[in-house]
Design a protein around this motif. Structure first.
Motif, PDB file in Angstrom:
ATOM      1  N   TYR A   1       0.860  -1.175   0.000  1.00 23.33           N
ATOM      2  CA  TYR A   1       0.000   0.000   0.000  1.00 23.33           C
ATOM      3  C   TYR A   1       0.896   1.223   0.000  1.00 23.33           C
ATOM      4  N   LEU A   2       0.741   2.088  -0.960  1.00 18.60           N
ATOM      5  CA  LEU A   2       1.508   3.337  -1.059  1.00 18.60           C
ATOM      6  C   LEU A   2       3.017   3.144  -0.884  1.00 18.60           C
ATOM      7  N   GLY A   3       3.578   2.231  -1.645  1.00 19.89           N
ATOM      8  CA  GLY A   3       5.028   2.085  -1.645  1.00 19.89           C
ATOM      9  C   GLY A   3       5.588   1.282  -0.486  1.00 19.89           C
ATOM     10  N   LYS A   4       4.704   0.778   0.356  1.00 18.11           N
ATOM     11  CA  LYS A   4       5.202   0.000   1.500  1.00 18.11           C
ATOM     12  C   LYS A   4       4.492  -1.349   1.550  1.00 18.11           C
ATOM     13  N   ILE A   5       5.198  -2.326   2.128  1.00 15.22           N
ATOM     14  CA  ILE A   5       4.527  -3.614   2.343  1.00 15.22           C
ATOM     15  C   ILE A   5       3.839  -3.549   3.701  1.00 15.22           C
ATOM     16  N   VAL A   6       2.537  -3.837   3.714  1.00 19.65           N
ATOM     17  CA  VAL A   6       1.834  -3.751   4.976  1.00 19.65           C
ATOM     18  C   VAL A   6       1.642  -5.123   5.617  1.00 19.65           C
ATOM     19  N   GLU A   7       1.678  -6.166   4.793  1.00 15.98           N
ATOM     20  CA  GLU A   7       1.496  -7.490   5.384  1.00 15.98           C
ATOM     21  C   GLU A   7       2.133  -8.539   4.483  1.00 15.98           C
ATOM     22  N   THR A   8       2.801  -9.485   5.115  1.00 13.90           N
ATOM     23  CA  THR A   8       3.372 -10.608   4.383  1.00 13.90           C
ATOM     24  C   THR A   8       2.961 -11.896   5.075  1.00 13.90           C
ATOM     25  N   ALA A   9       2.553 -12.846   4.264  1.00 12.78           N
ATOM     26  CA  ALA A   9       2.219 -14.143   4.871  1.00 12.78           C
ATOM     27  C   ALA A   9       2.178 -15.183   3.780  1.00 12.78           C
ATOM     28  N   ASP A  10       2.166 -16.472   4.163  1.00 14.20           N
ATOM     29  CA  ASP A  10       1.943 -17.437   3.105  1.00 14.20           C
ATOM     30  C   ASP A  10       0.479 -17.350   2.712  1.00 14.20           C
ATOM     31  N   SER A  11       0.153 -17.795   1.524  1.00 14.71           N
ATOM     32  CA  SER A  11      -1.125 -17.383   0.968  1.00 14.71           C
ATOM     33  C   SER A  11      -2.313 -17.927   1.760  1.00 14.71           C
TER      34      SER A  11
END
Lengths: 304, 316, 676, 539
Positions: free
Chosen positions: C584-594
């Motif tokens: 979101y807006l140039g930043k990663i807000v969440e990472t997870a396996d799908s």
């Protein structure tokens, strides 16, 4: 399409392959030609006229009944007759022969101007568009400087300084036309540079030269060809205008522009001296303009 | 806006500087010497006299020094004096420029007044005989050298009507009727090829806009074709037309050289040709400068017109 | 439910004049729509759904014309109405909204003017009344501050707002029927949710009937009462929305529904595909138009065009299978072919089998595009396209990168490939910082990373033969030349499911899906380790999309490739990616396996995003989180948490402090203050 | 706007001394025409409209040699002496008559010239001179100014030792040695007498002209129009007849012709024979005056280059050129010319002699070439500039064709004017050239200037001691008849022994005037000195 992979049964050998690459391109251009003939009737007509002029120019010595420079001291300003189908001029030269040989000058001026300015303009434009930044700035400002001088004024300035000669006319018109090609090709290069296939090529490791040569120039041929065709017509007119000012093609070369500009005072007595060169010149320019139009229609992807 | 104009002017000055250095240097590189020309008939002129004249004309310094001097003076508005008439170049140009400007203005106006309606009409009646006719005339207009057209006009007028525009230029303010009689034909000749290209551009640009999505929206509103074309399509198709006019002004200004001469109008066109052949350096430099500045002003106007037509192109 | 029919289309046929003569764009289109009803016309590109919409209003381009059939509206046959008369109906009784709100508004006039225009055309109002109506309408469609907004030009508005303006124009005269032609296709999912909500709301308020033209079965399921499925210019099935999804009656509908990846699609199994692609208007097959792509097709399908068979409960299907007398023949085919078994699952265990070896590591990567201004081109700011992004890609895995348009996901892909230069941070490939690669070394490195693009048209040089295109990387790296080069190109083509004979063709001779295969073949030429797929299936029809997704999966299995899969389509990413990063807006807000991300979305943005996605199942009515407003300008991102301006849970701290990336569980990280 | 029209400002050849006269029937071969009769009493009033192809750069008579400048100045200024004009005087008669000086005297030894100024000569009534009387101080100031300025005119005065003014109305010129051409030079257009205020810088000579002539300069609107009005205080009683003269600048030849046709001009300049014939066909009442052009077309060869150092080659070339047909075809009418242009009347060789000394004989030419060692001819270049107009270029093409007939393969090279004049011709950078000479008005200018080894215009590499001696001698012979004999001898010698430059043709121009324009007795010199007698026969 069946997505299941199949084992490749093997491909034919080298020489046939190479040949067929050429053949495939040949067939493509043949198809394109057919499509052009089918869809662009006016284009075909104007192209035939241009071809006719090219033939006239190429075989001028065979076609022309007289030497275009030799003066027949017994045949001054004769009206058109069977012997001189377009009459003779004030020095007893056969106008028909001069027009045929004049095609050489006009086409030479056109071809040389278009070719040189196209090559120089394209190189400058492509470099400018591809590299951008300071190089672009520098080239663009110089192009702006050339464009800021009205074309005929610039041509006049250069041709008048250098003196009347076909070579100088070509130099002058070339300088005038370079920015037009540079502008178009720069814009095209900027557009093509953003294309995904260029990015793909870059990500595969290709350098500037390859991108320009393989992806840039082949994909901007359409606008270049259109501009070239229109420039051709304009060059013929410009040559005539410079000749009118006395700084164009020098006598005794038979040039349409020169014949046209020198003869206006004979309008009443020997209209043929004015009429025929004018007619031929306008037809030639018209043919190039119409061809440019037809090519534009033909090459415009929106219309395909 | 002001910022934008300043920015453009700075670019303009750079371009003018490049242009003028080119002219300055080229003129001095080619053969032909103004001093020799001025003394050409005299023959028996001593070396001292030549040197004297050379220094009087300020040509004894190096090209570089001359260029610096000239540029310095030019900044203060002094463009030098003609080497032949000794008149300040600014005066020479001031005397003539109104003619060229009026001619160019009239030609552009006439071209627009003729060509844009014709282009619209042609586009609306696409592929009818009237469209074809307009297109044929337009492309014909591009194929006839304008000096040729002008000469035929003069010869035919004098032969068949015993009339040509009155000689002896009168300014619009001193005698508007004579002035218009004198200007209308040359303006028309100049307008010929310009209107030819405007017709073509208007037509194709309009046709292209008529394919745009928003035209469909307007039709979906239930708008009449007149509203669609006159309010929406036309304005949207004007940008390329105006760009073309901006570029063609160059051709038009070039054409004035010949047309002014044929119609005996004292414009700046002949000034430059005469200047080149007589190696009157200051005159040529200044005239080229004026042409360049004119071209830039026109294109600045074009840019401002862009913003006026299209809010997306308004400088902030 | 029985309401009066307001529009009835019967046997509508529209033809277009082309260089090759007249071609049918639509043929025998028949349907009706009742008061207050929403009818969806669904189909892939080229199916004639938009032409149908335009034919009703007689808004076709000059080359198109209605050849036969009738369009009955209030007892008037619109197809025969004069231009003058139909103008009175357009905008007043039937209104239309279109796909791309940018190109559908005149860029030169203010939106107030453009709303006012329709009022001027149809209603006799005083200027004051008209002014009031404009403000009312703006308010109605959810554009606040109408008094100033009415003076805005289209380019000053966001996509969503422009579509609201379009809706305002359409509803200005309170029409009985609204034809919405792909109204949300050009919008992000969060905005799409807003617009669909708005349409529903307005329909409820005014009782307007809506013809919704779309290709998105999710949108259909969400909005429609009844559905018309069109294929190749003709109606193939007509049905209520629930019946359609639960029991499609036409093989095409069935295949279409099955080919879309959904949240619950099994990631390990290949997608169902429809082979081939939608035929062009000039290459219409004989008989049933779908037969070349149909798994059930028999003799009769190739020869005779089926009629529209009317089935129970107002349904109909254009398939010979519905002809009772032919049932036997088809029974045979249904028995012999088990659909799923025909496309065995590719071995897709490369990732799980690997030892989680890091291939590429991105650390705090930034890309700022300077904003230049003034005479000297001073830098007055920067668009922070990518603003401190960190992630890693393991060997053999697929990392999905999702986010709405403009969030910086494509820039991220290009930065990794060094097609753009990084402003700050680092990218390590195999442990080496990519920035250290120069000249020859960089060229070598480029062999290992390739890209597949979204647009199958601009990604192939139209002047080169397929062989030259695919073998260009080979030539650049002097891997092969001459006949060897062509042979390799042929092999690559076979690998992506095309024929090696295609090396001598040019790109224009291929369909979109085929071009995408060519793009993949080119990317594979240097035997890379990492493929960046930048919206690689977004431009494709759903039926073709499935083919490409399957191909990508298959290749990954065969060649042990790693993918960075960039997409805005969450369902596609869910299907193909092992792990997902949400931007979101140039930043990663969440990472997870799908799996985790879909079952346990944590960041409010992720949750909103997931809830915005329409599900192609009308039985599921999910709770929707509708985000207000638009994505902020990346040149002036909000302070603190960039999402706080649209976050319903935002607190004070969110406005001031940039949230850290917190580990939720193994491989699940979230950047949000609200998580503890 | 053929380029010539602008370039000619310098050597001004195209402009045909808008010549036409109502001359009486006593004309000799050089001056024929169909004249509107000059009978009837001159009427006063009216304004004559004249078209100029170009406007002068400036009006300072000592800094410009432009014919357009001097034509304008001729209406404003007077010289000490001038040439006679009138119904009985030919275009090319160089009879010196009083102008500002009422009479003059030459001392026995030919070294002192004394001029007596008119008592009634007044400057125009314009500030700063305000109509004061002319005095000898003005004359001295004028000549001192001429001597101080580099230019064409300086060499005419280089024999002057000193100038003295015994009284207000007398001026004495003391020469270093007897100098026969002196009086002619005093009548030259460079010798306009200026008020001493001008020499002192109180008048801006570049834009203003205040003199003693028949007309006052009212307005010079650059490139548009120059207007003159009658000088009421002109020293010749009753003159001028006209109320005024207007010059308009019309660069294009076709436009000038159209203007004449539509009666916007009372006279028009150079016409091609065809144009002239058409005009006459359209309006048979038009008057016209046929006059010999004040200069001639010449072919010149660079004698510092082979093979032109060979007399036989030069003779062969001279014989190869078909002059008579050339002049007929290119100019319509004209004569074979000689070393001194026939427009100088008696100073030129008689027509028969010019023709017999310069025969057209291809066979003989071929023979001479063979004798010179070029039996198959040779290759060479013929230089021409387009600055003189199209006719010269046509003439050059004619010459090239003629040379081809005797085996000389010549390539035509058209040279830009500035280059031609500053780089090529004076610097002897050419093989063969075809061109014009200036409108020289004195046989000495034609002969000494071109043929003497130290001649100012010897741009041909001529070095002939015998000829030098003859040229120097004629300058000192004060008796006109004796000098004439020597001048003719020099010409015969040049045609036989030098054959460079080869005189080709002097054409006759027919320039029409409207029927009501009377007393249009043009003269071959600059300055339109006939204007004071012109009158208009219309209401």
């Amino acid at each position: 399409m069946n997505p299941a992979p199949q084992i490749n049964p093997g491909l034919p050998n080298t020489s046939i392959k190479q040949l067929s690459t050429k053949r495939i391109r040949l067939r493509k251009s043949l198809d394109e030609t057919k499509r052009f003939i089918k869809t662009q009737k006016i284009g075909v007509i104007s192209l035939s006229i241009i071809m006719l002029f090219i033939l006239l120019a190429a075989f001028a010595p065979l076609i022309a009944p007289y030497d275009p420079i030799e003066q027949d001291r017994s045949a001054f300003m004769l009206a058109p007759t069977a012997a001189h189908i377009m009459g003779t001029d004030d020095l007893g030269r056969d106008i028909f022969s001069r027009i045929i040989f004049g095609a050489r000058v006009s086409l030479l001026v056109g071809i040389a101007t278009v070719a040189i300015s196209m090559i120089c303009g394209t190189i400058l434009g492509v470099i400018s568009g591809y590299f951008g930044k300071v190089i672009d700035m520098a080239i663009q400002r110089v192009m702006d400087a050339i464009m800021a001088i009205p074309p005929l004024i610039l041509a006049l300035f250069i041709a008048a300084l250098l003196g009347p000669a076909i070579k100088n006319v070509i130099i002058a018109l070339t300088i005038v036309n370079i920015p037009h090609f540079a502008r178009i090709t720069r814009g095209e290069m900027l557009r093509i540079k953003e294309m995904n296939y260029v990015e793909a090529s870059r990500s595969a490791g290709s350098g500037a030269l390859r991108i320009i040569a393989k992806h840039g120039i082949p994909n901007m041929m359409a606008p270049i060809i259109v501009i070239a065709s229109l420039t051709f017509g304009q060059s013929i007119i410009a040559e005539a205008s410079l000749s009118f000012l006395g700084i164009g093609t020098p006598p005794p070369n038979p040039s349409w522009g020169l014949m046209l500009s020198g003869a206006s005072s004979y309008m009443e007595n020997a209209p043929w001296m004015v009429l025929f060169p004018g007619l031929v010149l306008s037809i030639a320019v018209l043919a190039f303009n119409l061809l440019g139009d037809a090519l534009r229609d033909f090459l415009d992807p929106k219309l395909n | 806006m002001v910022n934008y104009v300043i920015k453009r002017s700075v670019y303009g000055l750079i371009v003018l500087l490049i242009m003028i250095s080119f002219v300055f240097i080229v003129m001095r590189l080619v053969p032909g010497d103004v001093v020799a020309l001025q003394l050409s008939g005299a023959g028996a002129v001593s070396e001292e006299q030549i040197a004297q004249l050379r220094s009087e004309l300020g040509l004894d310094k190096s090209v570089w020094a001359q260029f610096l001097d000239w540029t310095k003076n030019a900044v203060t508005g002094d463009l030098g004096k003609s080497l032949w008439s000794k008149m300040p170049v600014t005066t020479l140009i001031a005397e003539r420029i109104t003619v060229t400007l009026q001619l160019a203005f009239m030609a552009i106006t006439m071209a627009i007044l003729i060509a844009i309606p014709a282009g619209i009409y042609s586009a609306m009646k696409r592929n009818t005989w009237i469209d074809h006719m307009i297109r044929v005339i337009a492309i014909g207009g591009l194929s006839i050298p304008n000096f040729w057209f002008a000469l035929l006009l003069i010869i035919f007028l004098s032969l068949f009507f015993g009339w040509i525009p009155p000689l002896g230029y009168q300014s619009f303010f001193s005698n508007p009727i004579v002035n218009l009689q004198q200007m209308i034909l040359p303006a028309l000749v100049l307008a010929l090829s310009l209107s030819a290209s405007i017709v073509r551009m208007t037509r194709s640009s309009l046709l292209e806009v008529l394919h745009a999505d928003f035209i469909r929206t307007i039709r979906a509103k239930g708008a009449k074709e007149k509203l669609v074309i006159m309010k929406h399509a036309l304005r949207n198709s004007l940008i390329p037309v105006i760009t073309l006019i901006g570029l063609q002004v160059g051709f038009l200004l070039g054409g004035t050289v010949i047309i002014e001469s044929i119609f005996s109008l004292p414009g700046i066109g002949s000034l430059i040709f005469e200047g080149v052949t007589k190696r009157d350096y200051p005159v040529v430099q200044a005239t080229v400068l004026v042409y360049g500045a004119l071209f830039m002003i026109v294109n600045l106007i074009v840019d401002i017109a862009y913003g006026w037509i299209d809010p997306r192109m308004r400088p902030d | 439910m029985e309401k009066s029919t307001i529009l009835s289309v019967d046997g509508l046929k529209t033809v277009f004049q082309t260089r090759h003569g007249y071609v049918d764009a639509i043929n025998d289109i028949t349907f009706t729509i009742s008061q207050g009803e929403t009818v969806a016309i669904v189909g892939e590109s080229g199916s004639g759904k938009s032409v149908t919409a335009l034919s009703i209003m007689k808004l076709l381009e000059s080359s198109g014309q209605i050849a036969s059939g009738q369009v009955l509206f209030n007892d008037m046959n619109l197809a025969e109405l004069s231009d003058r008369k139909i103008r009175d109906i357009r905008g007043k009784q039937i209104a239309m909204i279109f796909q791309d709100p940018m190109s559908c508004l005149d860029p030169l006039y203010t939106i107030g003017d453009q709303i006012m225009e329709i009022l001027k055309i149809h209603e006799d109002l005083t200027p004051a009344e008209a002014d009031n109506r404009v403000l009312e309408l703006l308010k109605l469609v959810g554009i606040p501050d109408g008094e100033t907004r009415r003076n805005s030009y289209p380019h000053e508005l966001s996509g969503g707002q422009r579509q609201r303006v379009m809706i305002a124009i359409a509803l200005a005269c309170r029409p009985n029927l609204l034809i919405a032609d792909e109204p949300t296709t050009a919008l992000d999912v969060t905005v799409q949710a807003q617009i669909l909500g708005l349409l529903k709301q307005l329909q409820a308020d005014f009782g307007t009937s809506i013809i919704l033209v779309t290709h998105d079965l999710g949108v259909v399921a969400e909005m429609a009462d009844r559905v018309i499925v069109v294929y190749s210019g003709t109606v193939v099935e007509q049905s209520g929305v629930h019946e359609l999804f639960s029991k499609p009656e036409h093989p095409y509908t069935e295949a279409l529904i099955r080919s879309i990846p959904r949240a619950d699609t099994d990631r390990t199994a290949p997608l169902h595909i429809i082979r081939g692609s939608v035929p062009g208007l000039h290459e219409m097959p004989s008989g049933c138009r779908f037969h070349p792509r149909c798994d059930y097709a028999t003799e009769i399908c190739t020869q005779q065009e089926p009629p529209l068979f009317h089935l129970e409960s107002d349904r109909s299907s254009r398939c010979w299978m519905k002809d009772g007398s032919l049932a036997k023949e088809f029974q045979h085919r249904l028995n012999t072919d088990n659909l799923d078994s025909r496309h065995p699952a590719p071995p897709n265990d490369a990732y799980t089998a690997s030892k989680k070896e890091i291939l590429l590591e991105v650390h705090n990567m930034q890309k700022h595009f300077p904003i230049l201004k003034g005479i000297l081109s001073r830098k007055v700011g920067a668009v922070k396209a990518v603003d401190g992004v960190s992630f890693e890609i393991f060997k053999g895995e697929t990392l999905g990168l999702v986010g709405e348009s403009g969030c910086g996901k494509s820039t991220t892909g290009r930065l990794i490939l060094r097609l753009l230069d990084i402003t700050d941070g680092e990218v390590k490939y195999g442990g080496i910082n990519l920035a250290e690669f120069k000249g020859r070394q960089l060229k070598e490195q480029r062999k290992k990373m390739q890209i597949v693009f979204q647009d199958p048209y601009s990604s192939l040089n139209p002047r080169m033969t397929i062989g030259d295109i695919i073998s260009e990387p080979l030539e650049i790296h002097r891997i092969a030349s001459g006949s060897e080069k062509i042979r390799r190109a042929g092999e690559l083509l076979e690998m992506v499911g095309l024929s090696s004979k295609d090396v001598y063709k040019f790109p224009h001779q291929f369909s979109g899906g085929q071009r995408q295969r060519i793009g993949i073949a080119r990317a594979l030429a240097t035997e890379p380790e990492l493929l960046v797929c930048d919206e690689a299936v977004s431009a494709l029809d759903v039926s073709v999309q499935a083919q490409i997704l399957n191909l990508l999966k298959k290749l990954q299995g065969e060649l042990a490739l790693s993918y960075l899969f960039i997409s805005h389509d969450l369902n596609v990413v869910k299907y193909i990616a092992d792990r997902i990063c949400v931007m979101y807006l140039g930043k990663i807000v969440e990472t997870a396996d799908s799996e985790t991300l879909f079952t346990n979305p944590t960041h409010p943005y992720t949750r909103a995003l997931l809830s915005s996605v329409p599900v192609p199942d009308p039985t599921i009515k999910k709770e929707r989180i509708i985000l207000e407003g638009d994505v902020p300008n990346p040149a002036k991102p909000p302070s603190g948490c960039a999402f706080h301006t649209r976050c319903e849970h935002a607190k004070e701290i969110c406005k001031s402090k940039i949230p850290e990336f917190k580990q939720m569980s193994l491989g699940h990280k979230v950047a949000c203050h609200l998580i503890n | 706007m053929k380029q010539s029209n602008w370039l000619l400002i310098i050597v001004a050849l195209t402009f045909l001394l808008s010549a036409c006269s109502n001359k009486s029937e006593t004309t000799s071969g050089t001056n024929q025409g169909k004249n509107g009769s000059g009978d009837g009493k001159p009427k006063s009033g009216g304004v004559v409209q004249i078209l100029n192809p170009a406007d002068p750069d400036m009006l300072d008579p000592h800094k410009t040699s432009s014919i357009y400048a001097h034509n304008i100045l001729g209406l404003v200024y007077s010289k000490l002496v001038t040439y006679e004009t009138g119904p009985d005087v030919e275009f090319s008669d160089y009879n010196i008559v009083p102008d500002l000086a009422k009479d003059w005297k030459v001392s026995e030894d030919g070294k002192v010239y004394t001029f007596h100024l008119r008592e009634n000569a007044k400057w125009h009534n314009v500030a700063p001179v305000n109509g004061r009387n002319v005095n000898s101080g003005d004359v001295v100031a004028t000549f001192e100014r001429i001597q101080s300025i580099p230019g064409h005119q300086a060499y005419m005065l280089d024999q002057i030792d000193k100038i003295e003014t015994p009284d207000d109305l007398t001026v004495e010129f003391h020469l270093k040695q007897p100098f026969a051409p002196f009086l002619s030079y005093m009548a030259n257009h460079f010798m306009w007498i200026l008020p001493k205020e001008a020499a002192e810088g109180k008048i801006n000579l570049e834009t203003a002209a205040i003199g003693t002539g028949p007309f006052v300069l009212d307005k010079w609107e650059r490139n548009v129009e120059t207007k003159f009005s009658k000088n009421p205080d002109y020293f010749l009683e009753g003159l001028p007849y006209l109320d005024g003269v207007n010059f308009k600048t019309v660069p294009d030849e076709d436009t000038r012709l159209a203007a004449f046709r539509t009666k916007q001009a009372d006279t028009t300049g150079l016409l091609s024979p065809q144009q002239f014939a058409n005009l006459m066909k359209q309006d048979p009442n038009l008057q016209y005056r046929e006059t010999l052009f004040p200069t001639q077309t010449q072919v010149y060869m660079n004698m510092t280059r082979k093979p032109f150092d060979n007399l036989k080659v030069r003779q062969a070339i001279a014989m190869a050129i078909d002059r008579k047909n050339a002049v007929k075809q290119i100019f319509g009418n004209g004569e074979v010319s000689g070393p001194v242009n026939p427009s100088l009347g008696k100073w030129a060789l008689p027509k028969e002699e010019r023709e017999s000394l310069q025969p057209y004989d291809i066979e003989q030419a071929k023979k001479l070439l063979k004798e010179a060692g070029y039996p198959d001819g040779f290759e060479t270049k013929v230089m021409v500039t387009d600055g003189y107009g199209e006719a010269t270029v046509r003439m050059a093409q004619w010459v090239v064709e003629d040379l081809r007939k005797i085996g000389i393969k010549a390539k035509l090279e058209v040279v830009e004017y500035a280059t031609y004049f500053s780089q090529k011709w004076p610097k002897l950078d050419y093989d063969i050239g075809v061109g014009f000479q200036s409108y020289l008005q004195e046989p000495d200018e034609w002969l000494y200037g071109q043929l003497h080894s130290k001649g100012a215009k010897n741009w041909y590499g001529i070095k002939n001691p015998e000829l030098d001696k003859m040229l120097e001698e004629q300058r000192t012979v004060m008796d006109e008849d004796k000098r004439l004999a020597k001048i003719l001898d020099i010409q015969r010698y040049a045609l036989k022994e030098v054959v460079n430059p080869i005189p080709l043709v002097t054409h006759i121009t027919a320039s029409p005037t409207q029927p009501y324009l009377k007393n249009w007795n043009t003269h071959a010199s600059y300055g339109m000195i006939h204007m004071k007698e012109v009158w208009l026969d219309k209401k």
